[in-house]
Design a protein around this motif. Structure first.
Motif, short mmCIF file in Angstrom:
data_model
loop_
_atom_site.label_atom_id
_atom_site.label_comp_id
_atom_site.label_asym_id
_atom_site.label_seq_id
_atom_site.Cartn_x
_atom_site.Cartn_y
_atom_site.Cartn_z
N ALA A 232 -47.84 29.79 68.01
CA ALA A 232 -49.02 29.25 67.34
C ALA A 232 -50.29 29.50 68.13
CB ALA A 232 -48.84 27.75 67.11
N ALA A 233 -50.17 29.48 69.47
CA ALA A 233 -51.34 29.69 70.34
C ALA A 233 -51.57 31.16 70.62
CB ALA A 233 -51.16 28.93 71.65
N ASP A 234 -50.66 32.01 70.13
CA ASP A 234 -50.77 33.46 70.32
C ASP A 234 -50.78 33.85 71.79
OD1 ASP A 234 -50.86 36.06 69.47
OD2 ASP A 234 -53.05 36.15 69.39
N ILE A 235 -49.87 33.24 72.55
CA ILE A 235 -49.69 33.61 73.96
C ILE A 235 -48.21 33.87 74.18
CG2 ILE A 235 -51.69 32.32 74.83
CD1 ILE A 235 -49.81 30.09 75.62
N PRO A 236 -47.86 34.71 75.16
CA PRO A 236 -46.44 34.97 75.45
C PRO A 236 -45.71 33.68 75.77
CG PRO A 236 -47.83 36.57 76.57
CD PRO A 236 -48.74 35.53 76.01
#
Length: 472
Positions: free
Chosen positions: A347-351
């Motif tokens: 959802a946060a668009d981080i690995p």
């Protein structure tokens, strides 16, 4: 409760890594074939994050909060409780550890060997070759773990060192600690001041009655001795002139000799605690033998001695229940926790591994950093050494237990994995810190700042490897 021994050499060493290991196992066993690879990668990121957290933020905090002006070491009139804060110099301030702590750092350094072998998988294209590398790394990791535990059964000096640290961290302040300088040396001015307080009639001598009154004002447990018997023992030891009284010079000489035998008051024959302390439980065995004999006596001692068998069994039952309860909780939340972290990362668009690299180590290790800072603030050599010993031992157990769990999952499940970025970061950071910590006993203040900088640098390095170079 158990002191040093087989339990202290085996299970006690592993308890600290149980949450991490259980999370990895629970998420791997219950995950589907579609998610098990990402779960394994997050588990490896958690392992890497814990090691980097300890050797950067925790280690740096010990140096930062424990640093003092090196010129203060020459002042015999400065006590640990009266240390005056001075401006910290980058090169003129720092901490000092004992030689044993450096040896433990070298043991930690050795745990990098499996990571070095595992990094070879990055340059091997064969699936069979990668499985062989994983198997070899797993075998070597298990050998290190078994050897480390077995060594401590026959040579329990690491256990004894950790036991001393725990006592100093959780027990109340000992009266004798006020008689030490920052360097742990006898403080003659403080000893004379104590003598004058005991000498109620101001005749420059301490009688048996005055000494007995002092003993009643503090809580002391001496194996097999009442307060009266212990007073007689102290009079016999200190009264060199045999005039039934202790002069100021005899008192200073006697206390100084006692403190010189071991700068940790809890390992001497005069372990005393303030009666107002809520944790006045420290006991000690009186010994006039060698330091090795005193250490042996310490290993048999217990921080708290219950007065009945019922109390002893209640402590065992309570401790066992808490371990089982904690293990059960971790098993239940292991998979949901990892899945929630993965969903949050999406959802946060981080690995996803960045979340497990930062969040879980912080949650599991915040008490460690608070305890380390608490010990470091005492600014004594023994407290600094104890705190760093916990860091080095924790990193070693984290590396071997966590890596063995991860490799066992990869090998048994025969899953495809690519965590070479995490392996490389752990290898570089731990090797760099291992070289420094295993070769020095004195660390300057600027080295703590450098350790702090390693944490964001490791995150940046991981980002470059994964997002820019596409390693994972």
């Amino acid at each position: 409760m158990f002191g040093t021994g087989i339990f202290g050499a085996s299970l006690f060493q592993m308890l600290g890594t149980f949450p991490q290991v259980i999370i990895m196992l629970a998420s791997a066993i219950t995950s589907s074939s579609d998610t098990i690879e990402s779960m394994a990668a997050m588990g490896m990121a958690m392992l890497a994050g814990s090691a980097i957290f300890s050797l950067s933020l925790v280690w740096g905090s010990i140096i930062a909060f424990g640093s003092r002006d090196s010129s203060s070491s020459s002042s015999s009139s400065t006590s640990a409780n009266q240390f005056t804060k001075k401006l910290i110099s980058l090169t003129g301030s720092g901490v000092e550890t004992d030689t044993e702590t450096r040896y433990i750092a070298r043991i930690m350094f050795v745990s990098m060997i499996p990571f070095l072998i595992l990094s070879l998988a990055k340059i091997i294209n064969s699936t069979t070759g990668i499985r062989i590398v994983v198997l070899i790394s797993l075998i070597i990791t298990l050998i290190f773990l078994i050897t480390y535990c077995t060594y401590q059964v026959f040579k329990p000096w690491i256990q004894s060192k950790r036991l001393q640290y725990i006592r100093r961290l959780y027990d109340g302040d000992s009266i004798l600690e006020s008689l030490l300088t920052i360097d742990g040396k006898p403080n003659e001015l403080q000893i004379i001041d104590l003598f004058q307080k005991i000498d109620q009639d101001k005749d420059s001598k301490v009688s048996k009655t005055e000494l007995y009154a002092f003993m009643l004002g503090i809580q002391i447990e001496e194996a097999g001795l009442s307060t009266d018997d212990f007073t007689d023992a102290v009079m016999k030891k200190f009264d060199v002139s045999l005039d039934a009284a202790i002069s100021e010079s005899e008192f200073v000489q006697g206390i100084s000799k006692w403190l010189d035998e071991d700068t940790d008051p809890t390992t001497n024959g005069l372990a005393v605690q303030s009666s107002s302390s809520e944790s006045s439980k420290t006991t000690s065995n009186k010994s006039q033998g060698t330091p090795d004999e005193q250490e042996s006596l310490l290993s048999q001692d217990k921080t708290s001695k219950p007065t009945s068998k019922l109390a002893i069994w209640w402590n065992y039952t309570k401790a066992g229940f808490l371990i089982i309860l904690g293990t059960g909780v971790m098993i239940l939340i292991g998979q949901p926790l990892m899945e929630s972290l993965q969903e949050f990362a999406t959802a946060a668009d981080i690995p996803s591994f960045f979340v497990s690299y930062v969040l879980i180590p912080w949650a599991m290790s915040y008490r460690q950093i608070l305890g380390a800072i608490s010990s470091a603030k005492k600014k004594t050599k023994k407290d600094i050494s104890g705190a760093l010993t916990e860091v080095y031992n924790g990193v070693f157990m984290n590396n071997v237990m966590g890596l063995a769990t991860f490799l066992a999952i990869v090998y048994i499940k025969d899953i495809t994995w690519d965590v070479s970025a995490e392996v490389l970061v752990v290898l570089l950071i731990c090797t760099f810190m291992g070289v420094i910590t295993s070769s020095c006993t004195k660390f300057q203040f600027w080295m703590g700042i450098l350790a702090y900088a390693l944490y964001p640098l490791s995150l940046l390095f991981l980002y470059i490897l994964t997002s820019v170079l596409g390693w994972s």
